[in-house]
Design a protein around this motif. Structure first.
Motif, PDB file in Angstrom:
ATOM      1  N   GLY A 366      29.742  38.914  43.644  1.00 21.58           N
ATOM      2  CA  GLY A 366      30.258  38.171  42.500  1.00 21.58           C
ATOM      3  C   GLY A 366      29.746  38.693  41.172  1.00 21.58           C
ATOM      4  O   GLY A 366      28.580  39.074  41.043  1.00 21.58           O
ATOM      5  N   TRP A 367      30.627  38.644  40.138  1.00 20.63           N
ATOM      6  CA  TRP A 367      30.287  39.144  38.805  1.00 20.63           C
ATOM      7  C   TRP A 367      30.693  38.133  37.739  1.00 20.63           C
ATOM      8  O   TRP A 367      30.095  37.081  37.615  1.00 20.63           O
ATOM      9  CB  TRP A 367      30.940  40.517  38.576  1.00 20.63           C
ATOM     10  N   GLY A 368      31.739  38.452  36.955  1.00 21.12           N
ATOM     11  CA  GLY A 368      32.143  37.577  35.860  1.00 21.12           C
ATOM     12  C   GLY A 368      32.570  36.207  36.334  1.00 21.12           C
ATOM     13  O   GLY A 368      33.252  36.072  37.363  1.00 21.12           O
ATOM     14  N   ASP A 377      42.715  18.815  33.272  1.00 22.13           N
ATOM     15  CA  ASP A 377      42.529  17.448  33.775  1.00 22.13           C
ATOM     16  C   ASP A 377      41.221  16.828  33.314  1.00 22.13           C
ATOM     17  O   ASP A 377      40.907  15.682  33.653  1.00 22.13           O
ATOM     18  CB  ASP A 377      42.620  17.412  35.302  1.00 22.13           C
ATOM     19  N   GLY A 378      40.428  17.583  32.522  1.00 24.61           N
ATOM     20  CA  GLY A 378      39.181  17.056  31.986  1.00 24.61           C
ATOM     21  C   GLY A 378      37.963  17.331  32.845  1.00 24.61           C
ATOM     22  O   GLY A 378      36.882  16.824  32.543  1.00 24.61           O
ATOM     23  N   TRP A 379      38.118  18.160  33.878  1.00 21.42           N
ATOM     24  CA  TRP A 379      37.009  18.484  34.781  1.00 21.42           C
ATOM     25  C   TRP A 379      36.918  20.004  34.922  1.00 21.42           C
ATOM     26  O   TRP A 379      37.933  20.681  35.121  1.00 21.42           O
ATOM     27  CB  TRP A 379      37.215  17.843  36.150  1.00 21.42           C
ATOM     28  N   ASP A 380      35.687  20.531  34.867  1.00 14.42           N
ATOM     29  CA  ASP A 380      35.465  21.970  34.908  1.00 14.42           C
ATOM     30  C   ASP A 380      35.761  22.544  36.286  1.00 14.42           C
ATOM     31  O   ASP A 380      35.190  22.119  37.297  1.00 14.42           O
ATOM     32  CB  ASP A 380      34.009  22.296  34.553  1.00 14.42           C
ATOM     33  N   ASP A 381      36.643  23.540  36.320  1.00 13.63           N
ATOM     34  CA  ASP A 381      36.891  24.328  37.517  1.00 13.63           C
ATOM     35  C   ASP A 381      36.040  25.600  37.448  1.00 13.63           C
ATOM     36  O   ASP A 381      35.305  25.819  36.483  1.00 13.63           O
ATOM     37  CB  ASP A 381      38.387  24.653  37.606  1.00 13.63           C
ATOM     38  N   LEU A 382      36.155  26.469  38.454  1.00 10.67           N
ATOM     39  CA  LEU A 382      35.338  27.679  38.508  1.00 10.67           C
ATOM     40  C   LEU A 382      36.196  28.893  38.837  1.00 10.67           C
ATOM     41  O   LEU A 382      37.052  28.836  39.730  1.00 10.67           O
ATOM     42  CB  LEU A 382      34.248  27.548  39.583  1.00 10.67           C
ATOM     43  N   PHE A 383      35.925  29.993  38.132  1.00  9.99           N
ATOM     44  CA  PHE A 383      36.573  31.277  38.406  1.00  9.99           C
ATOM     45  C   PHE A 383      35.486  32.310  38.662  1.00  9.99           C
ATOM     46  O   PHE A 383      34.410  32.258  38.070  1.00  9.99           O
ATOM     47  CB  PHE A 383      37.418  31.712  37.212  1.00  9.99           C
ATOM     48  N   GLU A 384      35.816  33.291  39.515  1.00  5.87           N
ATOM     49  CA  GLU A 384      34.856  34.356  39.804  1.00  5.87           C
ATOM     50  C   GLU A 384      35.583  35.669  40.048  1.00  5.87           C
ATOM     51  O   GLU A 384      36.518  35.741  40.844  1.00  5.87           O
ATOM     52  CB  GLU A 384      34.020  33.993  41.039  1.00  5.87           C
ATOM     53  N   ALA A 385      35.145  36.727  39.347  1.00  4.65           N
ATOM     54  CA  ALA A 385      35.606  38.088  39.609  1.00  4.65           C
ATOM     55  C   ALA A 385      34.647  38.747  40.588  1.00  4.65           C
ATOM     56  O   ALA A 385      33.428  38.606  40.460  1.00  4.65           O
ATOM     57  CB  ALA A 385      35.668  38.885  38.309  1.00  4.65           C
ATOM     58  N   ARG A 403      37.131  46.896  47.528  1.00  5.33           N
ATOM     59  CA  ARG A 403      37.998  46.070  46.687  1.00  5.33           C
ATOM     60  C   ARG A 403      38.017  44.647  47.239  1.00  5.33           C
ATOM     61  O   ARG A 403      38.224  44.441  48.438  1.00  5.33           O
ATOM     62  CB  ARG A 403      39.406  46.660  46.635  1.00  5.33           C
ATOM     63  N   GLU A 404      37.843  43.687  46.345  1.00  8.00           N
ATOM     64  CA  GLU A 404      37.723  42.299  46.783  1.00  8.00           C
ATOM     65  C   GLU A 404      38.631  41.386  45.963  1.00  8.00           C
ATOM     66  O   GLU A 404      39.006  41.725  44.833  1.00  8.00           O
ATOM     67  CB  GLU A 404      36.257  41.838  46.654  1.00  8.00           C
ATOM     68  N   PRO A 405      38.955  40.209  46.504  1.00  8.06           N
ATOM     69  CA  PRO A 405      39.795  39.264  45.767  1.00  8.06           C
ATOM     70  C   PRO A 405      38.995  38.467  44.739  1.00  8.06           C
ATOM     71  O   PRO A 405      37.770  38.359  44.839  1.00  8.06           O
ATOM     72  CB  PRO A 405      40.322  38.340  46.865  1.00  8.06           C
ATOM     73  N   MET A 406      39.701  37.909  43.771  1.00  6.62           N
ATOM     74  CA  MET A 406      39.097  36.955  42.846  1.00  6.62           C
ATOM     75  C   MET A 406      39.112  35.569  43.484  1.00  6.62           C
ATOM     76  O   MET A 406      39.873  35.306  44.416  1.00  6.62           O
ATOM     77  CB  MET A 406      39.867  36.944  41.524  1.00  6.62           C
ATOM     78  N   LEU A 407      38.259  34.683  42.981  1.00  2.00           N
ATOM     79  CA  LEU A 407      38.178  33.324  43.508  1.00  2.00           C
ATOM     80  C   LEU A 407      38.450  32.309  42.402  1.00  2.00           C
ATOM     81  O   LEU A 407      38.046  32.501  41.247  1.00  2.00           O
ATOM     82  CB  LEU A 407      36.792  33.052  44.099  1.00  2.00           C
ATOM     83  N   LEU A 408      39.109  31.211  42.781  1.00  2.00           N
ATOM     84  CA  LEU A 408      39.364  30.104  41.868  1.00  2.00           C
ATOM     85  C   LEU A 408      39.126  28.797  42.618  1.00  2.00           C
ATOM     86  O   LEU A 408      39.675  28.595  43.715  1.00  2.00           O
ATOM     87  CB  LEU A 408      40.804  30.155  41.347  1.00  2.00           C
ATOM     88  N   PHE A 409      38.288  27.946  42.049  1.00  2.00           N
ATOM     89  CA  PHE A 409      37.940  26.663  42.671  1.00  2.00           C
ATOM     90  C   PHE A 409      38.352  25.520  41.750  1.00  2.00           C
ATOM     91  O   PHE A 409      37.988  25.502  40.576  1.00  2.00           O
ATOM     92  CB  PHE A 409      36.433  26.569  42.925  1.00  2.00           C
ATOM     93  N   ARG A 432      35.847  44.490  40.503  1.00  2.00           N
ATOM     94  CA  ARG A 432      35.890  43.984  39.139  1.00  2.00           C
ATOM     95  C   ARG A 432      34.483  43.618  38.664  1.00  2.00           C
ATOM     96  O   ARG A 432      33.588  43.385  39.459  1.00  2.00           O
ATOM     97  CB  ARG A 432      36.830  42.780  39.052  1.00  2.00           C
ATOM     98  N   ARG A 433      34.302  43.513  37.353  1.00  2.00           N
ATOM     99  CA  ARG A 433      32.990  43.214  36.781  1.00  2.00           C
ATOM    100  C   ARG A 433      33.087  42.043  35.800  1.00  2.00           C
ATOM    101  O   ARG A 433      33.141  40.895  36.188  1.00  2.00           O
ATOM    102  CB  ARG A 433      32.417  44.466  36.101  1.00  2.00           C
ATOM    103  N   GLY A 434      33.131  42.312  34.521  1.00  2.00           N
ATOM    104  CA  GLY A 434      33.082  41.250  33.525  1.00  2.00           C
ATOM    105  C   GLY A 434      34.363  40.447  33.452  1.00  2.00           C
ATOM    106  O   GLY A 434      35.442  40.903  33.828  1.00  2.00           O
ATOM    107  N   ALA A 435      34.234  39.210  32.952  1.00  2.00           N
ATOM    108  CA  ALA A 435      35.385  38.341  32.719  1.00  2.00           C
ATOM    109  C   ALA A 435      35.105  37.522  31.467  1.00  2.00           C
ATOM    110  O   ALA A 435      34.010  36.971  31.309  1.00  2.00           O
ATOM    111  CB  ALA A 435      35.634  37.429  33.916  1.00  2.00           C
TER     112      ALA A 435
END
Length: 566
Positions: A366-368, A377-385, A403-409, A432-435
């Motif tokens: 995991g990176w960015g 919706d007023g609540w923090d989600d999470l992204f990861e490169a 090569r890896e997929p990105m994640l979204l929670f 991938r690196r920075g985001a």
């Protein structure tokens, strides 16, 4: 370009922190990569086989409104190769100016951003309080400070300002740690690497092999470097005070992602440093120009099992609406990401397993990353490169891929997250690196710029269809630093109560939109907006309509508002 494929609506009951059942409309995340058609075409520079650690770490991204036209421009850090560097290096960054019709033009040369080297990360803020955002770039062998002259023209003031650094610099973040109205600069450094004395590839089986295959050496077995803190004198120059302030890292851990944030709610910015293959640092601000390192005793240095991890990306966020900032840290493969819940006086607890984060992140590198509200919706989600560092892995049958997929929670409002990463499955895997995160087209949705280490960047335009309301705040300091870095905004809208702070540096060696974005759910009005400026001044606004971008000047209230599209 690649739009997102599936859309569904679910009406599901959720339990809020009060225990009451709250009906929410969960919309499908939709992101479209529009980088190529928008003009983001410059490839990150990197070797194919990455035999040395300096070749696999670069890749910060930054968002900046370099001419104050109200539209975000984009910075990508370029990287380099051993051969290029020995011949003088590559331009450290590329600057894309946002023109009409959401198209970006490469203005790097005309902007004067011509220093060559081996770029790593970037942090954006107005260090001299002239109303124009400046650019700091970290790199291997030396850093760069570009002073904004207006109209996206910059002057290289690195030597004059005294912030050239040296060694292998990675993360950078601006913060006014002594609250004198001038932004200071923290720089993390990684390993000591001598480009003229390269370790022989694949010889050291302990520190230069992975899964039995020869790979780049390090960071294990390599000496680390100290970190740097530049105190802003207020005259355009800086004094390096890391040792005096107690943040110089005498252990020489391998520093990467860094971020300022007031984790203990005492009104002073504290500092978190993610260290690769070593304990992380949490520096509490002692209000006298010095810090005390409390990472280990507060429970945020190690994993929940007490292990040091390979930590890279970082972000603060109140994902549970508890009034305290939690810390999310991305980690190396076979080390789940850490989600440190802030328990107040009881320190931090790694809630990654409980929150549903550990399993999906375990095999990835995991990176960015960021806490951000993709569906408003007023609540923090999470992204990861994500992306591995060893291209050689692709030669091992059954092993993890380079090569890896990105994640979204998606935040489920109960302390846990739902993995909605399949919504990004139409975007090919990459390393991938920075985001960097921000509302690039001013539509009220947060978009993401992601660095592919082996090609052009991604521009993930957030096209999520939601009826939720939202707001953005552009804050301008007067007595406080002009960038308003460190300002805390608390928004109360209906039953929602959330806050965030202005930052200048975070994620993985990247820099986000300086404007604060809040999703407001079904609320078309904010009952109360409280602004705590670094100067100590507190302003409270009542009955503020949603769906605008507000410009607020310290002591003068709302000066401008731009409607967001319906």
């Amino acid at each position: 370009m690649r739009g997102l494929i599936f859309v569904f609506l679910l009406c599901i009951p959720m339990l809020g922190q009060s225990g009451k059942q709250v009906a929410t409309d969960a919309v499908s995340p939709q992101f479209e990569d529009v980088a190529q058609k928008s003009g983001l075409t410059v490839s990150h520079i990197s070797s194919v086989d990455k035999r040395y650690i300096v070749e696999s770490m670069s890749g910060g991204a930054g968002l900046i409104d370099c001419d104050n036209d109200g539209k975000l421009d984009i910075i990508t850090v370029n990287g380099s190769t051993l051969d290029h560097y020995k011949q003088g290096g590559d331009p450290m960054i590329t600057l894309y100016h946002q023109d009409a019709d959401f198209h970006f033009s490469d203005v790097t040369v005309s902007a004067g951003l011509t220093r060559k080297g081996w770029g790593m990360g970037v942090a954006v803020a107005d260090y001299d309080n002239d109303g124009l955002p400046d650019i700091y770039v970290t790199g291997y062998g030396g850093n760069a400070l570009y002073h904004n002259l207006g109209n996206c023209k910059f002057e290289d003031v690195t030597e004059k300002a005294g912030v050239a650094g040296g060694g292998f610099s990675t993360g950078a973040a601006w913060g006014d740690y002594d609250k004198d109205g001038n932004l200071d600069l923290f720089v993390s450094r990684y390993v000591h690497f001598d480009i003229n004395k390269l370790p022989p590839f694949g010889v050291d089986e302990k520190n230069c092999h992975f899964k039995g295959v020869p790979v780049q050496c390090g960071p294990w077995g390599l000496p680390g470097e100290s970190d740097l803190l530049y105190h802003n004198r207020g005259d355009g120059t800086f004094e390096e005070v890391s040792k005096k302030a107690g943040v110089d890292d005498p252990n020489h851990y391998y520093g990467l992602g860094v971020i300022w944030g007031d984790y203990d709610n005492d009104g002073w910015p504290d500092l978190f440093v993610a260290n690769d293959a070593g304990p992380n640092y949490l520096y509490r601000n002692k209000h006298d120009g010095t810090f005390e390192e409390l990472g280990m005793i507060s429970g945020i240095s190690l994993s929940g099992e007490g292990q040091a991890q390979g930590s890279m990306g970082v972000d603060w966020g109140d994902y549970r609406h508890e009034g305290r900032m939690a810390m999310f840290v991305t980690n190396f493969t076979e080390q789940p990401d850490a989600l440190y819940r802030n328990l107040g006086k009881d320190g931090f607890s790694d809630e990654g397993q409980h929150a549903g984060i550990s399993k999906p992140t375990y095999e990835l590198v995991g990176w960015g990353t960021a806490f951000f509200d993709f569906d408003n919706d007023g609540w923090d989600d999470l992204f990861e490169a994500n992306g591995h560092v060893y291209p050689q892995l692709d030669s091992i049958p059954g092993a993890a891929r380079y090569r890896e997929p990105m994640l979204l929670f998606r935040n489920k409002h109960d302390g846990t997250f739902e993995n909605v990463s399949p919504a990004l499955a139409n975007i090919p895997d990459a390393s991938r690196r920075g985001a960097a995160f921000g509302d690039l087209n001013n539509d009220g949705n947060v978009d993401v710029v992601v660095i592919n280490i082996d090609g052009p960047p991604l521009l993930l335009l957030n096209t999520t269809k939601s009826k939720n309301h939202r707001v953005l705040f552009k804050l301008v300091g007067t007595k406080s630093n002009k960038s308003a870095v460190g300002t805390r905004v608390t928004v109360k809208a209906g039953t929602l109560n959330q806050f965030n702070e202005v930052r200048a540096g975070g994620s993985y060696i990247s820099s986000n939109d300086p404007r604060l974005h809040f999703g407001l759910g079904a609320n078309s009005m904010m009952n109360e907006v409280e602004i705590k400026w670094p100067s100590g001044k507190v302003e409270v606004l009542h009955d503020v309509p949603a769906d605008f971008i507000y410009t607020i000047i310290e002591g003068e209230g709302i000066q401008q508002k731009t409607p967001l599209p319906h």
